[in-house]
Design a protein around this motif. Structure first.
Motif, PDB file in Angstrom:
ATOM      1  N   ALA A   1       3.599  -5.623  -7.530  1.00 15.41           N
ATOM      2  CA  ALA A   1       4.977  -5.619  -7.016  1.00 15.41           C
ATOM      3  C   ALA A   1       5.127  -4.574  -5.905  1.00 15.41           C
ATOM      4  N   ARG A   2       4.544  -3.398  -6.102  1.00 18.56           N
ATOM      5  CA  ARG A   2       4.661  -2.329  -5.093  1.00 18.56           C
ATOM      6  C   ARG A   2       3.870  -2.664  -3.831  1.00 18.56           C
ATOM      7  N   ALA A   3       2.787  -3.405  -3.958  1.00 19.80           N
ATOM      8  CA  ALA A   3       2.028  -3.795  -2.750  1.00 19.80           C
ATOM      9  C   ALA A   3       2.909  -4.658  -1.852  1.00 19.80           C
TER      10      ALA A   3
ATOM     11  N   LEU B   1      -1.836  -0.797  -4.821  1.00 18.77           N
ATOM     12  CA  LEU B   1      -0.637  -0.027  -4.459  1.00 18.77           C
ATOM     13  C   LEU B   1      -0.993   1.022  -3.417  1.00 18.77           C
ATOM     14  N   LEU B   2      -2.075   1.757  -3.667  1.00 19.26           N
ATOM     15  CA  LEU B   2      -2.416   2.875  -2.777  1.00 19.26           C
ATOM     16  C   LEU B   2      -3.102   2.415  -1.500  1.00 19.26           C
ATOM     17  N   LEU B   3      -3.835   1.299  -1.562  1.00 15.66           N
ATOM     18  CA  LEU B   3      -4.443   0.770  -0.333  1.00 15.66           C
ATOM     19  C   LEU B   3      -3.347   0.285   0.613  1.00 15.66           C
ATOM     20  N   THR B   4      -2.384  -0.479   0.066  1.00 11.11           N
ATOM     21  CA  THR B   4      -1.330  -1.040   0.930  1.00 11.11           C
ATOM     22  C   THR B   4      -0.317   0.031   1.358  1.00 11.11           C
ATOM     23  N   TRP B   5      -0.241   1.128   0.612  1.00 10.46           N
ATOM     24  CA  TRP B   5       0.635   2.244   0.986  1.00 10.46           C
ATOM     25  C   TRP B   5       0.196   2.835   2.320  1.00 10.46           C
ATOM     26  N   LYS B   6      -1.086   2.613   2.636  1.00  8.73           N
ATOM     27  CA  LYS B   6      -1.628   3.097   3.919  1.00  8.73           C
ATOM     28  C   LYS B   6      -1.739   1.958   4.940  1.00  8.73           C
TER      29      LYS B   6
ATOM     30  N   TRP C   1      10.706  10.567 -14.002  1.00  7.84           N
ATOM     31  CA  TRP C   1       9.356  10.785 -13.465  1.00  7.84           C
ATOM     32  C   TRP C   1       8.921   9.536 -12.727  1.00  7.84           C
ATOM     33  N   TYR C   2       8.248   9.753 -11.571  1.00 13.69           N
ATOM     34  CA  TYR C   2       7.717   8.648 -10.790  1.00 13.69           C
ATOM     35  C   TYR C   2       8.795   7.607 -10.486  1.00 13.69           C
ATOM     36  N   LEU C   3       9.967   8.098 -10.120  1.00 14.66           N
ATOM     37  CA  LEU C   3      11.017   7.216  -9.595  1.00 14.66           C
ATOM     38  C   LEU C   3      10.869   7.288  -8.081  1.00 14.66           C
ATOM     39  N   ARG C   4      10.590   6.107  -7.421  1.00 11.83           N
ATOM     40  CA  ARG C   4      10.143   6.207  -6.041  1.00 11.83           C
ATOM     41  C   ARG C   4      11.078   5.536  -5.051  1.00 11.83           C
ATOM     42  N   ASP C   5      11.571   6.283  -4.084  1.00 12.34           N
ATOM     43  CA  ASP C   5      12.268   5.731  -2.924  1.00 12.34           C
ATOM     44  C   ASP C   5      11.286   5.871  -1.764  1.00 12.34           C
TER      45      ASP C   5
ATOM     46  N   PRO D   1       9.590  11.583   1.700  1.00 14.36           N
ATOM     47  CA  PRO D   1       8.256  12.116   1.981  1.00 14.36           C
ATOM     48  C   PRO D   1       7.442  12.227   0.694  1.00 14.36           C
ATOM     49  N   PHE D   2       6.179  11.844   0.742  1.00 15.76           N
ATOM     50  CA  PHE D   2       5.294  11.873  -0.432  1.00 15.76           C
ATOM     51  C   PHE D   2       4.042  12.638  -0.049  1.00 15.76           C
ATOM     52  N   GLY D   3       3.706  13.660  -0.833  1.00 13.58           N
ATOM     53  CA  GLY D   3       2.477  14.409  -0.580  1.00 13.58           C
ATOM     54  C   GLY D   3       2.526  15.749  -1.272  1.00 13.58           C
TER      55      GLY D   3
ATOM     56  N   TRP E   1      -9.349   4.390  -6.968  1.00 16.50           N
ATOM     57  CA  TRP E   1      -9.358   3.286  -7.932  1.00 16.50           C
ATOM     58  C   TRP E   1      -8.184   3.310  -8.902  1.00 16.50           C
ATOM     59  N   ASN E   2      -7.356   4.373  -8.875  1.00 15.97           N
ATOM     60  CA  ASN E   2      -6.421   4.462  -9.993  1.00 15.97           C
ATOM     61  C   ASN E   2      -5.224   3.546  -9.880  1.00 15.97           C
ATOM     62  N   LEU E   3      -4.725   3.335  -8.669  1.00 10.75           N
ATOM     63  CA  LEU E   3      -3.694   2.309  -8.403  1.00 10.75           C
ATOM     64  C   LEU E   3      -4.189   1.550  -7.174  1.00 10.75           C
ATOM     65  N   PRO E   4      -5.204   0.718  -7.361  1.00 15.05           N
ATOM     66  CA  PRO E   4      -5.994   0.236  -6.214  1.00 15.05           C
ATOM     67  C   PRO E   4      -5.192  -0.423  -5.102  1.00 15.05           C
TER      68      PRO E   4
ATOM     69  N   GLN F   1      -4.285   8.225 -15.618  1.00 15.86           N
ATOM     70  CA  GLN F   1      -4.997   8.139 -14.332  1.00 15.86           C
ATOM     71  C   GLN F   1      -4.040   7.939 -13.178  1.00 15.86           C
ATOM     72  N   VAL F   2      -3.063   8.850 -13.096  1.00 12.45           N
ATOM     73  CA  VAL F   2      -2.127   8.867 -11.969  1.00 12.45           C
ATOM     74  C   VAL F   2      -2.086  10.302 -11.469  1.00 12.45           C
ATOM     75  N   CYS F   3      -2.168  10.466 -10.158  1.00 14.06           N
ATOM     76  CA  CYS F   3      -2.241  11.821  -9.590  1.00 14.06           C
ATOM     77  C   CYS F   3      -1.028  12.660  -9.959  1.00 14.06           C
ATOM     78  N   LEU F   4       0.068  11.959 -10.324  1.00 11.21           N
ATOM     79  CA  LEU F   4       1.344  12.627 -10.614  1.00 11.21           C
ATOM     80  C   LEU F   4       1.513  12.960 -12.098  1.00 11.21           C
TER      81      LEU F   4
END
Ligand code: NAD
Ligand code: 6OH
Length: 489
Positions: free
Chosen positions: A108-110, A162-167, A450-454, A458-460, A157-160, A289-292
């Protein structure tokens, strides 16, 4: 009947799917079965992808308006939607995560990533500044955004997906051409993405996908390529440090989303049940297995015993199962190798003097899962703040719970870390929420959630947790060169 030979996952370069002679195995973490063989790119293959990206910039892609690129990104999102179940199956096979998580979060996030950056880029404004001049005629300054050029993308690999398409989404929205190198642990959804991008009619060479590992393989070759203009990376802090050295000679722009050792802080005035549920999410989602994730949990002394008891009961009730089970809470870790790392910390904690409140070992199922990479969700108490298990990122379903007495003490303890990614605060005192949140040295603070995302935010992270910010216009700023044009009137 000869067993079907496993599929071969190929690279996607210059609009063509190509295989390499060298391959590596893609193993299912649920039961250890061979899922597929994956082409492993050598240096020449990576360089061919970089050259394809460079050529694409001077082709039709380089002449497209931001509105045309935005429409392309929506077509990609449409393509993922059309193959939603295939993407879910791919992500679940590679990672073992619950199907319901892959559906509601990962895939869904992708789709949302592509649609968000399609719209943000199309609506992005530029700056203009009028200035007086000695002759009275004045001058007009305005900015223009131009693509960086060829962008290397290396993802974990942890959110494959989601994180690939985030970039990938913002990089394409800003007119770049990309070479994406997904993790060797999760190659399948990235390969499907290449198929969708190809079918969406994105010009050849705009999106390239190379498979491989990191050191001495495709990841390293990509960072060492003289042909990239920028590198965006998500992964371990020590990998980030290695990559920074690799790109230093060429002074390439970098964006790093790295490791964390995040804290959750539960004040005496917290909504107790909400805090228990929140810490269960922030410590055990995606098998930790989430960086957060919160591997450090601090609870005010007045409610500490009650909180530990409540978490123990919840952890022992977690359902560790097959991905398809509707009520499964937790799957395996990504691999036996990662499980060995997490189990080494399970042993270390005992050596460092921890009390094992729950878990601490490997579950026994008596079925195929015994060949998988499962561990028990685990809770510790009794360790000092400077214990290795309280300072090093474990990246598994585990947390340590410690008591604290006052605000000044806990702010200092939370900030006493080489990482600075995220923090979750639980308090019903509004003044305390604002007062403490701004004093925590991280990139992201959540209060009573936690992990509520708009995705516009800025994320980092700071310190070893990263360099730069992505999200909203921060992504547009990273994936563009902004030039100022000054016109004498
Ligand atoms: N801050 C964030 O947003 C964020 C998000 C997700 C994961 N992470 C972090 O990622 C880590 C888990 O992911 P991981 O195990 O895949 O990380 P990792 O650093 O081992 O690998 C990440 C990617 O880098 C590649 N890689 C590894 N060594 C490389 C090298 N020398 N040169 C070039 N590429 C190389 C890998 O092949 C993979 O594609 C954790 O530390 C987690 O905290 C951070
Ligand atoms: O494991 C780390 C998760 C990162 C999540 C994001 O980058 C995001 O939600 O955009």
């Amino acid at each position: 009947m000869k067993p079907e030979s496993p599929a071969l996952l190929r690279h996607y370069i210059g609009g063509e799917f190509v295989a390499s002679a060298a391959t590596f195995d893609n193993i299912a973490p649920v039961d250890g079965r061979l899922l597929s063989r994956v082409s492993e790119a050598d240096r020449a293959t990576v360089e061919s992808a970089v050259a394809a990206a460079r050529r694409a910039l001077s082709g039709p892609w380089g002449k497209m308006s931001v509105q045309q690129r935005s429409a392309m990104l929506h077509k990609i999102a449409d393509g993922i939607e059309a193959r939603f179940d295939e993407f879910v199956a791919a992500e679940v096979a590679d990672t073992g995560r619950p199907v319901h998580q892959a559906r509601s979060l990962d895939i869904a996030r992708a789709i949302t990533n592509f649609r968000t950056f399609a719209d943000l880029a199309a609506c992005a404004n530029s700056d203009a500044f009028e200035m007086p001049t000695a002759d009275g005629a004045g001058a007009l300054n305005y900015t223009v955004r131009k693509p960086l050029g060829v962008v290397g993308i290396i993802s974990p690999w942890n959110l494959p997906l989601l994180l690939l398409t985030w970039k990938v989404a913002p990089a394409l929205a800003c007119g770049n051409a990309v070479i994406a190198k997904p993790s060797e642990e999760s190659p399948t959804s990235a390969t499907l993405l290449a198929e969708v991008i190809c079918q969406a009619g994105v010009p050849a060479g705009v999106f390239n996908l190379v498979h491989g590992r990191g050191a001495d393989s495709a990841g390293q070759f990509l960072t060492q390529s003289a042909g990239i203009d920028a590198l965006t990376f998500t992964g371990e802090s020590r990998t980030g440090s290695t990559i920074m050295k690799a790109v230093a000679d060429g002074v390439k722009e970098v964006s790093f989303e790295l490791g964390g050792k995040n804290a959750a802080v539960v004040f005496a005035d917290a909504d107790f049940d909400a805090a228990v549920a929140g810490v269960m999410r922030s410590s055990f989602t995606n098998s930790g297995q989430v960086c957060l994730c919160s591997e450090r949990v601090y609870v005010h002394r007045s409610i500490y015993d009650k909180f530990v008891t409540a978490i123990k009961q919840k952890v022992q009730a977690l359902r560790i199962g097959f991905p398809e089970e509707a009520d499964v809470d937790m799957g395996p870790l990504i691999s036996h190798g990662h499980r060995d790392k997490v189990l080494s910390y399970y042993r270390l904690a005992v050596e460092e003097g921890a009390t094992v409140v729950a878990g601490g070992g490997v579950p026994v199922f008596g079925d195929a899962r015994d060949e998988g990479a499962y561990v028990q969700p685990t809770v510790w108490t009794g360790l000092p703040d400077n214990a290795r298990c309280n300072t090093e990122e474990i990246f598994g379903p585990v947390c340590h719970i410690a008591p604290f007495d006052d605000e000044e003490e806990i702010i200092a303890r939370v900030n006493d870390s080489k990482y600075g990614l995220a923090c979750a605060l639980w308090t019903t005192n509004l003044s305390r929420a604002h007062r403490v949140a701004r004093r925590i040295h991280v990139g992201l603070v959540w209060v009573n959630t936690w992990y509520l995302r708009d995705l516009r935010t800025p994320f980092g992270g700071v310190k070893l947790s990263g360099l730069g910010r992505e999200g909203g216009r921060y992504s547009l700023d990273f994936y563009s060169d902004v030039a100022n044009i000054c016109i004498k009137l």
